[in-house]
Design a protein around this motif. Structure first.
Motif, PDB file in Angstrom:
ATOM      1  N   ASN A 332      -9.712 -12.244   2.472  1.00 45.41           N
ATOM      2  CA  ASN A 332      -9.045 -12.804   3.657  1.00 45.41           C
ATOM      3  C   ASN A 332      -9.140 -14.325   3.798  1.00 45.41           C
ATOM      4  O   ASN A 332      -8.679 -14.892   4.785  1.00 45.41           O
ATOM      5  CB  ASN A 332      -9.535 -12.156   4.963  1.00 45.41           C
ATOM      6  CG  ASN A 332      -9.072 -10.726   5.035  1.00 45.41           C
ATOM      7  OD1 ASN A 332      -8.019 -10.379   4.489  1.00 45.41           O
ATOM      8  ND2 ASN A 332      -9.851  -9.872   5.689  1.00 45.41           N
ATOM      9  N   ASP A 333      -9.770 -14.970   2.818  1.00 41.45           N
ATOM     10  CA  ASP A 333      -9.765 -16.447   2.840  1.00 41.45           C
ATOM     11  C   ASP A 333      -8.333 -16.950   2.654  1.00 41.45           C
ATOM     12  O   ASP A 333      -7.533 -16.322   1.949  1.00 41.45           O
ATOM     13  CB  ASP A 333     -10.621 -17.007   1.691  1.00 41.45           C
ATOM     14  CG  ASP A 333     -12.093 -17.108   2.076  1.00 41.45           C
ATOM     15  OD1 ASP A 333     -12.410 -16.889   3.262  1.00 41.45           O
ATOM     16  OD2 ASP A 333     -12.914 -17.396   1.185  1.00 41.45           O
ATOM     17  N   CYS A 334      -8.056 -18.069   3.275  1.00 38.97           N
ATOM     18  CA  CYS A 334      -6.745 -18.701   3.100  1.00 38.97           C
ATOM     19  C   CYS A 334      -6.915 -20.057   2.403  1.00 38.97           C
ATOM     20  O   CYS A 334      -7.886 -20.774   2.677  1.00 38.97           O
ATOM     21  CB  CYS A 334      -6.078 -18.946   4.448  1.00 38.97           C
ATOM     22  SG  CYS A 334      -5.587 -17.422   5.234  1.00 38.97           S
ATOM     23  N   LYS A 349      -2.929 -16.292   1.542  1.00 42.20           N
ATOM     24  CA  LYS A 349      -4.102 -15.514   1.981  1.00 42.20           C
ATOM     25  C   LYS A 349      -4.473 -14.498   0.898  1.00 42.20           C
ATOM     26  O   LYS A 349      -3.606 -13.793   0.370  1.00 42.20           O
ATOM     27  CB  LYS A 349      -3.736 -14.781   3.274  1.00 42.20           C
ATOM     28  CG  LYS A 349      -4.884 -14.022   3.881  1.00 42.20           C
ATOM     29  CD  LYS A 349      -4.431 -13.416   5.197  1.00 42.20           C
ATOM     30  CE  LYS A 349      -5.530 -12.583   5.805  1.00 42.20           C
ATOM     31  NZ  LYS A 349      -5.058 -11.827   6.956  1.00 42.20           N
ATOM     32  N   ILE A 350      -5.748 -14.424   0.562  1.00 39.85           N
ATOM     33  CA  ILE A 350      -6.216 -13.448  -0.431  1.00 39.85           C
ATOM     34  C   ILE A 350      -6.471 -12.136   0.329  1.00 39.85           C
ATOM     35  O   ILE A 350      -7.454 -12.018   1.060  1.00 39.85           O
ATOM     36  CB  ILE A 350      -7.528 -13.906  -1.094  1.00 39.85           C
ATOM     37  CG1 ILE A 350      -7.465 -15.361  -1.521  1.00 39.85           C
ATOM     38  CG2 ILE A 350      -7.977 -12.958  -2.197  1.00 39.85           C
ATOM     39  CD1 ILE A 350      -7.020 -15.674  -2.879  1.00 39.85           C
ATOM     40  N   PHE A 361     -15.486  -7.995  -2.246  1.00 39.16           N
ATOM     41  CA  PHE A 361     -15.210  -8.723  -1.005  1.00 39.16           C
ATOM     42  C   PHE A 361     -15.515 -10.212  -1.130  1.00 39.16           C
ATOM     43  O   PHE A 361     -15.256 -10.993  -0.241  1.00 39.16           O
ATOM     44  CB  PHE A 361     -15.975  -8.067   0.145  1.00 39.16           C
ATOM     45  CG  PHE A 361     -15.491  -6.654   0.344  1.00 39.16           C
ATOM     46  CD1 PHE A 361     -14.376  -6.402   1.120  1.00 39.16           C
ATOM     47  CD2 PHE A 361     -16.094  -5.588  -0.321  1.00 39.16           C
ATOM     48  CE1 PHE A 361     -13.882  -5.109   1.251  1.00 39.16           C
ATOM     49  CE2 PHE A 361     -15.609  -4.299  -0.201  1.00 39.16           C
ATOM     50  CZ  PHE A 361     -14.495  -4.050   0.585  1.00 39.16           C
ATOM     51  N   ASP A 362     -16.075 -10.539  -2.286  1.00 30.73           N
ATOM     52  CA  ASP A 362     -16.229 -11.967  -2.594  1.00 30.73           C
ATOM     53  C   ASP A 362     -16.234 -12.143  -4.109  1.00 30.73           C
ATOM     54  O   ASP A 362     -16.387 -11.178  -4.856  1.00 30.73           O
ATOM     55  CB  ASP A 362     -17.512 -12.551  -1.977  1.00 30.73           C
ATOM     56  CG  ASP A 362     -18.753 -11.823  -2.442  1.00 30.73           C
ATOM     57  OD1 ASP A 362     -18.866 -11.572  -3.653  1.00 30.73           O
ATOM     58  OD2 ASP A 362     -19.607 -11.498  -1.599  1.00 30.73           O
ATOM     59  N   ILE A 372      -5.999 -10.086  -7.812  1.00 32.74           N
ATOM     60  CA  ILE A 372      -5.872 -10.315  -6.365  1.00 32.74           C
ATOM     61  C   ILE A 372      -4.504  -9.857  -5.854  1.00 32.74           C
ATOM     62  O   ILE A 372      -3.535  -9.746  -6.613  1.00 32.74           O
ATOM     63  CB  ILE A 372      -6.083 -11.810  -5.971  1.00 32.74           C
ATOM     64  CG1 ILE A 372      -5.132 -12.726  -6.754  1.00 32.74           C
ATOM     65  CG2 ILE A 372      -7.512 -12.231  -6.168  1.00 32.74           C
ATOM     66  CD1 ILE A 372      -5.090 -14.145  -6.230  1.00 32.74           C
ATOM     67  N   PHE A 373      -4.487  -9.601  -4.556  1.00 30.65           N
ATOM     68  CA  PHE A 373      -3.248  -9.270  -3.855  1.00 30.65           C
ATOM     69  C   PHE A 373      -3.111 -10.295  -2.742  1.00 30.65           C
ATOM     70  O   PHE A 373      -4.068 -10.535  -1.996  1.00 30.65           O
ATOM     71  CB  PHE A 373      -3.320  -7.832  -3.320  1.00 30.65           C
ATOM     72  CG  PHE A 373      -3.450  -6.834  -4.444  1.00 30.65           C
ATOM     73  CD1 PHE A 373      -2.329  -6.210  -4.973  1.00 30.65           C
ATOM     74  CD2 PHE A 373      -4.695  -6.548  -5.013  1.00 30.65           C
ATOM     75  CE1 PHE A 373      -2.446  -5.311  -6.035  1.00 30.65           C
ATOM     76  CE2 PHE A 373      -4.818  -5.665  -6.072  1.00 30.65           C
ATOM     77  CZ  PHE A 373      -3.694  -5.035  -6.585  1.00 30.65           C
TER      78      PHE A 373
END
Ligand code: SF4
Lengths: 388, 224
Positions: A332-334, A349-350, A361-362, A372-373
């Motif tokens: 969810n990092d951008c 956004k990941i 999650f990391d 990644i999506f």
């Protein structure tokens, strides 16, 4: 290709592709031997071949540095190596040894020879000497030349000229420094410089004395260099990151295109300046271009900051998107994404990350290849950086 | 063998010198600008006492300095030759009289004899081997076109930047610098065109007896 060549550094095959995709007309690279960046990853012959094919498919060029000062054994090996480079259709070699220049000339090898900046050529008479005696195609000028000097020189010669426009500088005259060898037995002229000019010294037992110089950035006077009709503009930094190469190439490409279309304005220059500041932590100076070095070109204090803007880059392989992380990234990092051939960046956004078929999650390790999506369309070699 | 000593002044001439190497405006080391008429005078004086005169022009020249060099060309041709590093000199003096020698005197532009020999085929009369390469020649080598510096200070750094002035440090004095984690000290000197860093200790080099040119490069070394 435009009438100006934008020449970028590449320390490995990924960097080569990034440089060319982001707008360089040619790259310069080093092989595993004979080049002055022993600490860069450097290319095997097989990798050079792949790089040349990639570049030629885009109508672009590859120059290979063979610019160490060789000893007897290295000289013979370097000659064989040049023959191999000819076979794989490298466009040019950058050399400083007169024996290698003579070797190419006497054997009529179909490869251009460029005289390395290590030879410190800084006047038209020396250029004529190299042209007449060794039939060289291009001179990479010494970094001590001013715009005025280059302008006078250009009137006297018809040889191609290449100059450094951006990146790290020696505070010595190129090739005239043994500090690294003296302090560390690492010879600068063999590609192993320890950057001893950037260390902290004392003068007369007490006062701190720093004599390293700031990196070069030509953006503020670049149009004057373009006006001179110089053939090739070179960016230094075969050891630099993919982010650095993409950003610097992109900025100068944007500038050159605007200049050629007569659309150069403050907005373009400001954009380039901003981009160039974002990818480097060292301060910038103007070197000798404006005629004289002043205090603002010299490093004044020790600065150990690293640039942490760069977070990773994208590879698209078989329709899957992979992230090559350069730092810790969370789901969810951008990030801000830059891509080849576009000046506007996007926020991305990941949404999901998968490593070894398991959702993570990391990112755990730098340089892992994580599927990644994301919420946007991406392309191969898109660069992700922190949002400013 | 021709013994060439760095020239300091007329009252301090080495007795066994065959020739003197005189600083010029185009030298890497010069801290003063020797005027044209002074140079002409000095060449005549040294010739009067049967000494050869070579001119130290070992700086890499910028285009504006080439223009200046052309003004000196005639006077230079009164000397016995030029010690140079910039190939511009070969181009500019390419039709020089036979007795005038173009002597290549590099910092470190090659490490092989092959390269030295190639240069001899491209308009250069004598090659002085760069420091550290003296062992390329031995007693069996044909040395008639080669020279060696048998005594010198090791130059560690040459810059066009005037590093002392840029840091507001008195540039007339001799200063020592010391890397902050090391004990050794080196001399830093500002010239009229830049900065040199060198070792105070003099290097003394063995040489083959049949060497053509033997250079006593004592410019910074106090003789006793
Ligand atoms: S120590 Fe500095 S000046 Fe010397 S070769 Fe290395 S980078 Fe250049």
């Amino acid at each position: 290709m435009t009438r100006f060549e934008l020449l970028a550094p590449a320390g490995d095959l990924d960097k080569l592709k990034v440089a060319l995709l982001y707008g360089a007309d040619a790259v310069f690279i080093g092989g595993k031997k004979f080049s002055l960046r022993a600490k860069a990853n450097n290319f095997t012959l097989e990798e050079i071949k792949m790089g040349v094919e990639f570049a030629h498919n885009l109508g672009k060029k590859v120059h290979v540095t063979v610019n160490i000062i060789p000893n007897e054994k290295e000289l013979e090996e370097a000659k064989k190596y040049i023959k191999e480079l000819v076979k794989i259709k490298v466009d040019a070699i950058i050399v400083s040894s007169v024996a290698l220049m003579e070797y190419v000339k006497n054997n009529n090898l179909p490869i251009d020879v460029h005289v390395s900046t290590q030879c410190s050529v800084s006047n038209s008479s020396a250029i004529k000497f190299y042209k007449e005696e060794f039939n060289i195609k291009r001179i990479v000028l010494a970094r001590e030349c001013s715009i005025k000097n280059i302008e006078c020189m250009k009137k006297e010669i018809d040889t191609e000229i290449e100059i450094f426009i951006h990146g790290g500088l020696c505070s010595s005259i190129s090739g005239r420094c043994h500090l690294s060898d003296f302090y560390t037995q690492r010879k600068a002229n063999k590609g192993c410089c320890a950057h001893s000019c950037r260390w902290t010294y004392k003068i007369d037992d007490d006062k701190k004395f720093l004599f390293g110089c700031k990196d070069l950035c030509s953006i503020s006077f670049f149009s004057k260099l373009l006006d001179l009709g110089i053939n090739s503009f070179k960016i230094e930094g075969r050891m630099k990151s993919i982010h650095y190469i993409a950003s610097v190439v992109r900025a100068y490409r944007y500038y050159i295109d605007a200049y050629e279309k007569n659309m150069l304005n403050e907005e373009v220059i400001n954009f380039c300046n901003k981009e160039l500041l974002r990818c480097e932590s060292r301060d910038y100076g103007k070197s000798f271009f404006l005629g004289k070095i002043d205090k603002s070109d010299m490093v004044e204090y020790e600065k150990k900051e690293v640039n942490n803007e760069f977070v990773g880059y994208i590879r698209v392989i078989d329709d899957k998107i992979f992230l090559i992380p350069k730092t810790l990234i969370f789901k969810n990092d951008c990030f801000e994404m830059i891509v080849p051939n576009k000046i506007d960046s996007q926020i991305i956004k990941i949404e999901k990350m998968v490593l070894n078929e398991e959702e993570v999650f990391d990112t755990r390790h730098v340089n892992d290849k994580i599927e990644i999506f994301v919420d946007k369309n991406v392309c191969d070699y898109a660069i992700l950086r922190k949002i400013k | 063998m021709e013994k060439v000593y760095a020239y300091k002044n007329l009252f301090n001439l080495a007795k066994d010198a065959d020739a003197f190497l005189v600083e010029t405006e185009f030298s890497s080391f010069s801290q003063y600008v020797i005027k044209k008429d002074e140079l002409e005078n000095l060449i005549s004086k040294l010739k009067e006492i049967n000494k050869k005169v070579y001119l130290r022009c070992d700086r890499i020249l910028l285009e504006d300095e080439i223009i200046k060099l052309n003004e000196y060309k005639e006077i230079f041709l009164h000397s016995d030759g030029i010690f140079f590093e910039d190939f511009a000199f070969v181009e500019i003096f390419k039709n020089h009289p036979k007795k005038f020698k173009l002597v290549f005197f590099p910092f470190e532009s090659f490490n092989t004899l092959e390269e030295a020999k190639i240069l001899l085929n491209h308009g250069i009369d004598i090659v002085i081997l760069p420091h550290g390469n003296e062992n390329l020649l031995d007693e069996n080598s044909n040395c008639d076109k080669f020279g060696i510096s048998c005594i010198y200070n090791e130059i560690l750094f040459m810059s066009r930047r005037k590093l002392l002035s840029l840091k507001d440090i008195d540039n007339n004095e001799t200063h020592f610098i010391q890397e902050s984690t090391r004990l050794s000290k080196q001399i830093i000197k500002e010239t009229n065109v830049g900065t040199l860093i060198y070792n105070e200790k003099k290097e003394i080099i063995k040489y083959p007896k049949n060497i053509a040119f033997l250079v006593y490069d004592t410019i910074f070394i106090e003789e006793n």
